[in-house]
Design a protein around this motif. Structure first.
Motif: not given
Length: 392
Positions: A319-324, A326-336
């Motif tokens: 019942r839990d998840c964490h979305v990150t 991250d706006y980086r200079p050369d791109g966008l990082a997404v983690t779930v």
């Protein structure tokens, strides 16, 4: 409304009319500049501006008139002029000129007509030359086989040039057809991904809410009402999204195109609310300096998060998840990250959801990974390259 797309009157006149008008103007001009012009035009003793001019005028006019509808007849007319010009021994270049006209028609047939027609057009001058050689041998008439061989070579070269043009056009059309097919396939895949992401997420939420409502129907009427309200809201949003997508696919009706922009990371808060309504707590962490993203990157990032959260709701058992984000200079990082405590498995999953996420990232030349974590749960990570600045 039906409009008349016919060309102007002068554009509808056959080419033969224009050629005849040209030669008529030439004859009229010469009639007023040379004495006894009409008598001269019937003579061919050494002057190419007399009878040879008439033969050339008649042949070019008939060839221009017959070229489009009856190209083989146009070849016959040019060859007939060439054979007729053999009698003008004092002006031998007239025969060569008429034969070159026939060569031009042969090249035209090879370029724009079928193989059968082009081969027939090539066979006519070769057969004519062979017949003349045979006639000269039978009648003991002096002929130059090297000259006839050269004329046959010009016909063959004209056919080869026209055939090369024909093959080039066919190759270009094949490339255009292949590019069209690839574009259609890519569009179908894009639509399939959008439908999967939209419907799978919404149906997952609806299924969870329906199951929750059925379990607490008798003991907690208020929770049942909340579940039904969530089902209604999710269903309406899904129907609206499908309506917009189908409207965009309708051809010939620009007014039916969707007016709303595609979803992006700005919709994360609503996604969190949907996850909470399905019993999954979604924590969102944003890093870096938020900025405007290209539409395709923004949509891909949102769909990746949406699909990953849907998988948590449907498959994780937690019942839990964490979305990150991250706006980086050369791109966008997404983690779930699925924070469950299930044991890790070797197979990261090969369903349509993960395949769709991987394909989205690949189209944007990014990096994607998805699989179980050693400590349990599941991790989806994507890195999408972006320009340094994007106009809002």
């Amino acid at each position: 409304m039906i409009t008349d797309s016919r060309p102007p009157l002068l554009g509808r006149l056959p080419a033969g009319v224009w050629v005849a008008a040209l030669w008529t103007a030439v004859v009229v001009f010469r009639y007023f500049t040379r004495d006894d012009e009409l008598r001269h035009l019937l003579e061919y003793h050494g002057n190419p501006e007399d009878m040879p001019l008439v033969v050339t005028a008649v042949v070019t006019t008939l060839v221009a008139a017959l070229l489009v509808r009856l190209p083989l007849v146009a070849v016959v007319v040019a060859l007939a002029g060439s054979v007729f010009s053999l009698g003008m021994s004092s002006v031998p270049e007239t025969t060569v000129l008429q034969f070159l006209i026939a060569d031009a028609v042969v090249g035209y047939c090879a370029a724009v007509r079928s193989r059968a027609v082009s081969l027939g057009a090539l066979g006519l001058p070769l057969a004519t030359l062979a017949g003349l050689l045979l006639w000269g041998a039978v009648e003991d008439y002096p002929v130059n086989p090297f000259a006839y061989g050269g004329m046959a070579a010009t016909a063959l070269i004209a056919w080869l040039v026209g055939n090369t043009v024909h093959q080039g056009r066919a190759h270009s059309e094949a490339l255009r057809g292949r590019a069209t097919e690839q574009a259609v396939t890519a569009e179908r895949l894009r639509i399939a991904r959008e439908l999967h992401d939209m419907v799978a997420h919404s149906i997952g939420i609806i299924a969870i809410q329906a199951g929750m409502g059925s379990r607490v129907m008798d003991t907690q009427p208020a929770e049942t009402r909340n579940a039904l309200n969530a089902i209604e809201a999710t269903s309406r949003e899904t129907l609206a999204g499908l309506r917009r997508m189908l409207g965009a696919l309708r051809a010939g009706e620009p007014e039916s195109a969707p007016l709303e922009v595609a979803p992006g990371l700005g919709e994360l808060d609503r996604l969190v609310e949907k996850g909470a309504s399905a019993g999954v707590r979604v924590a969102v962490t944003r890093g870096g300096e938020p900025r405007a993203l290209p539409a395709d990157v923004d949509l891909a990032a949102f769909r990746i998060v949406q699909e990953a959260v849907t998988n948590v709701v449907k498959h994780s058992g937690t019942r839990d998840c964490h979305v990150t984000v991250d706006y980086r200079p050369d791109g966008l990082a997404v983690t779930v990250v699925d924070s469950g405590t299930r044991p890790a498995t070797a197979d990261p999953g090969t369903g349509y959801g993960i395949a769709g996420m991987r394909e989205r990232v690949a189209l944007l030349h990014g990096e994607f990974s998805a699989g179980p974590r050693p400590e349990g749960g599941f991790l989806v990570a994507a890195r999408l390259p972006t320009p340094l600045e994007v106009a809002p």
